[in-house]
Design a protein around this motif. Structure first.
Motif, PDB file in Angstrom:
ATOM      1  N   UNK A 190      -6.581 -25.996   5.923  1.00 45.65           N
ATOM      2  CA  UNK A 190      -5.741 -26.873   5.096  1.00 45.65           C
ATOM      3  C   UNK A 190      -4.632 -26.110   4.391  1.00 45.65           C
ATOM      4  N   UNK A 191      -4.267 -24.959   4.918  1.00 45.44           N
ATOM      5  CA  UNK A 191      -3.156 -24.193   4.373  1.00 45.44           C
ATOM      6  C   UNK A 191      -1.847 -24.649   5.040  1.00 45.44           C
ATOM      7  N   UNK A 192      -0.782 -24.814   4.254  1.00 44.95           N
ATOM      8  CA  UNK A 192       0.489 -25.269   4.853  1.00 44.95           C
ATOM      9  C   UNK A 192       1.083 -24.204   5.770  1.00 44.95           C
ATOM     10  N   UNK A 193       1.775 -24.674   6.794  1.00 46.93           N
ATOM     11  CA  UNK A 193       2.444 -23.769   7.711  1.00 46.93           C
ATOM     12  C   UNK A 193       3.696 -23.184   7.063  1.00 46.93           C
ATOM     13  N   UNK A 194       4.202 -22.151   7.669  1.00 46.93           N
ATOM     14  CA  UNK A 194       5.415 -21.501   7.161  1.00 46.93           C
ATOM     15  C   UNK A 194       6.585 -22.471   7.281  1.00 46.93           C
ATOM     16  N   UNK A 195       7.327 -22.624   6.186  1.00 35.40           N
ATOM     17  CA  UNK A 195       8.490 -23.510   6.212  1.00 35.40           C
ATOM     18  C   UNK A 195       9.625 -22.942   7.035  1.00 35.40           C
ATOM     19  N   UNK A 196      10.524 -23.817   7.447  1.00 32.22           N
ATOM     20  CA  UNK A 196      11.627 -23.381   8.313  1.00 32.22           C
ATOM     21  C   UNK A 196      12.566 -22.434   7.579  1.00 32.22           C
TER      22      UNK A 196
END
Length: 599
Positions: A361-367
């Motif tokens: 549930x960790x967010x992915x790297x933003x663009x």
């Protein structure tokens, strides 16, 4: 004793049977065939034209303007002949086709002057001491005035925009323009504004102005089965066998396991950018504004390549040097290995408003953060697309080779990109499917949903993105990665647009028909030449108002009736045109060639 049934002596079906009825041609097919034979659009659009002064309405028809023969063969063929005319007129020009723009009037300069003052006042508000809310209100008032002034400028004869359409505070990322160490250097000369090639003096005072036919091809992704003909001798392929011109394995890899499908897919995606970089390098190395006209098509190995007609000649050694030094760097986050699968992709988290790992549930790297990591001096591009082999030969003006080359360049412009490379055998179908499968999981743009497979959130991420099902044209089977323009023509090729060439053809028709049809403005074959032709007839865009007519309107005839009427009008018009040409053999011509159906 066994009785053997008599074998039928004829293969003709029984009269009146269903097989006999199915063998008879369809009426709609006969109508379509006759329309295509006489160059009549099979999908005309019915437009309702309303006079703004009198209010009188009438239904006029315009061709659909399709560029693919699968949709409308007459319109596609008309467009192809128009491209042939465009390439023919601009290939061996002796004079510069550039048109000098007119100077703007004083009324236009006055509007631009007011626009400059408003831009200065808007910027000055950021440095004046005031409350932020008051500053925002004044900026909003100035933006409204600027928008009104921009609308006033749009009604003038100015081309383009003074400023970008949208204001953005987003800083622009700058990349180093230093050439790669693994690419050869190129001579860089000041680019002259001339577009006409060099002329050579021959015997008896004759002047030669040759041009070139150029083919640009991507590099090899692995050995493929090929038909290699050297004169009357057929050379063996990489597999050791000699293949015929219609062999079922042509274009397929000799060893599918070692064929680099990933690089083949990425080269197809970025081939349009490589072509742009090629023309930039060519003009800088040649020292003059080289003009070109050509088209992109697929090879049998399903890789895009391009054929171009170039005005003027250049040394082949220089062309090969430019091809070896042409590349395009893709500055995207790394996407070498996928971190997720299509079956178990990242999921959208409503609370975090981002895509997260389905387990942690960790967010992915933003663009934006992923691009910030590329600002490091030691960062490398995610991929480097390079140009492969080139083939160039000289073409003289007015020869059969020149006309053959023009038709060769425009051979497939009426077909879909993959039509000329459709798989016929199981091996070709497997090769096609394998390449398409690779394209379906590669990112095509910063907003592509496939970035989720590589642990990166797409730019402007939103819920509903499904990796492997991006709607971009790159991933479609009809494009196989290439999404650029099929026909590429430089701005100063002939000094005319396609609309200008159509106008020349109409003027040629009017000149020929002046004797036989002097009482009419122009021939009417039931269909206008192209979209917007009704405005050209009116002479004033504000005189008429156009809208699509509904098929259920009482004054709109059925499609079949309209096509029949257009066929009859076209046959009559062709007869009158041929008669007028025979009566006036010295009629003025808008083009040096025979009039094409593009008119």
């Amino acid at each position: 004793m066994t009785i053997t049934p008599l074998q039928p002596t004829t293969t003709q079906p029984r009269p009146g049977s269903r097989a006999d009825r199915m063998r008879k041609p369809l009426a709609k097919d006969a109508l379509r065939q006759l329309a295509e034979q006489h160059g009549v659009c099979v999908r005309p659009l019915a437009l309702r034209r309303t006079a703004t002064v009198t209010g009188v309405t009438e239904v006029v028809e315009v061709p659909c303007g399709a560029t693919l023969a699968a949709k409308c063969k007459p319109c596609a063929e008309r467009g192809r002949r128009l491209r042939i005319q465009q390439i023919r007129e601009g290939w061996h020009l002796a004079d510069e086709p550039a048109v000098q723009p007119e100077r703007p009037g004083e009324d236009v300069l006055a509007l631009v002057r007011v626009r400059a003052h408003m831009e200065f006042e808007r910027e000055a508000l950021h440095y004046q001491p005031m409350h932020p809310d008051e500053r925002a209100a004044q900026i909003a008032d100035l933006d409204a005035g600027i928008a009104e002034l921009d609308e006033a400028l749009a009604t003038t004869d100015l081309r383009g925009h003074l400023t970008p359409r949208e204001r953005t505070d987003r800083p622009r990322r700058k990349r180093s323009t230093k050439r790669r160490q693994d690419s050869p250097d190129l001579p860089r000369l000041p680019v002259d504004t001339r577009t006409v090639g060099r002329a050579y003096a021959g015997k008896a005072g004759k002047t030669y102005r040759p041009s070139m036919l150029l083919t640009l091809t991507l590099g090899s992704h692995g050995p493929v089965h090929s038909h290699l003909r050297r004169g009357a001798y057929i050379a063996p392929c990489e597999c050791g066998q000699r293949h015929g011109p219609h062999d079922d394995v042509l274009g397929t890899p000799v060893d599918p396991a070692s064929y680099d499908y990933r690089r083949a897919a990425l080269d197809s995606i970025h081939f349009a950018r490589v072509l742009d970089r090629w023309w930039q390098n060519l003009r800088r190395a040649a020292g003059w504004n080289v003009q070109y006209a050509g088209a992109v098509e697929l090879q049998r190995r399903l890789a895009p390549h391009a054929h171009f007609a170039i005005r003027g000649t250049l040394p082949r050694r220089l062309l090969k040097q430019i091809a070896a030094a042409t590349y395009h760097q893709v500055w995207w986050p790394t996407f070498d290995e996928p971190l997720y699968t299509v079956d178990k992709p990242p999921v959208w988290d409503v609370d975090q408003q981002a895509y997260v790992d389905p387990k942690t549930r960790q967010p992915l790297v933003g663009w934006a953060r992923a691009l910030d990591e590329l600002e490091h001096p030691d960062s490398r591009p995610a991929y480097v697309a390079r140009l492969g082999r080139i083939d160039a030969r000289g073409i003289e003006q007015g020869t059969k080779d020149a006309e053959r080359s023009i038709r060769y360049v425009t051979k497939y412009v009426t077909k879909d990109l993959t039509d000329q490379a459709k798989p016929r055998s199981d091996a070709q179908k497997a090769h096609f499917d394998r390449l398409h499968a690779e394209l379906s999981v590669l990112p095509c743009s910063p907003t592509c949903a496939n970035w989720l497979l590589y642990g990166v959130q797409p730019d402007n991420a939103k819920p509903g993105l499904t990796p492997g099902r991006c709607t971009g044209k790159v991933h479609q089977r009809s494009t196989l990665g290439f999404t650029g323009r099929r026909v590429l023509v430089s701005r100063q090729w002939s000094g005319k647009t396609l609309a200008d060439h159509r106008a020349d053809n109409r003027a040629w028709i009017r000149a020929v028909l002046a004797g036989g049809m002097a009482d009419t403005d122009e021939p009417n074959d039931g269909q206008a030449d192209e979209q917007g032709h009704g405005q050209d007839q009116a002479g004033d865009d504000n005189r008429y108002r156009f809208e699509l007519a509904r098929p259920e309107d009482p004054d709109v005839l059925p499609l079949e009736h309209r096509i029949l009427r257009a066929i009859s009008a076209r046959i009559r018009w062709r007869t009158q045109l041929d008669t007028a040409r025979q009566r006036a053999p010295g009629a003025v011509s808008a083009t040096p060639s025979v009039l094409s159906p593009a008119a």
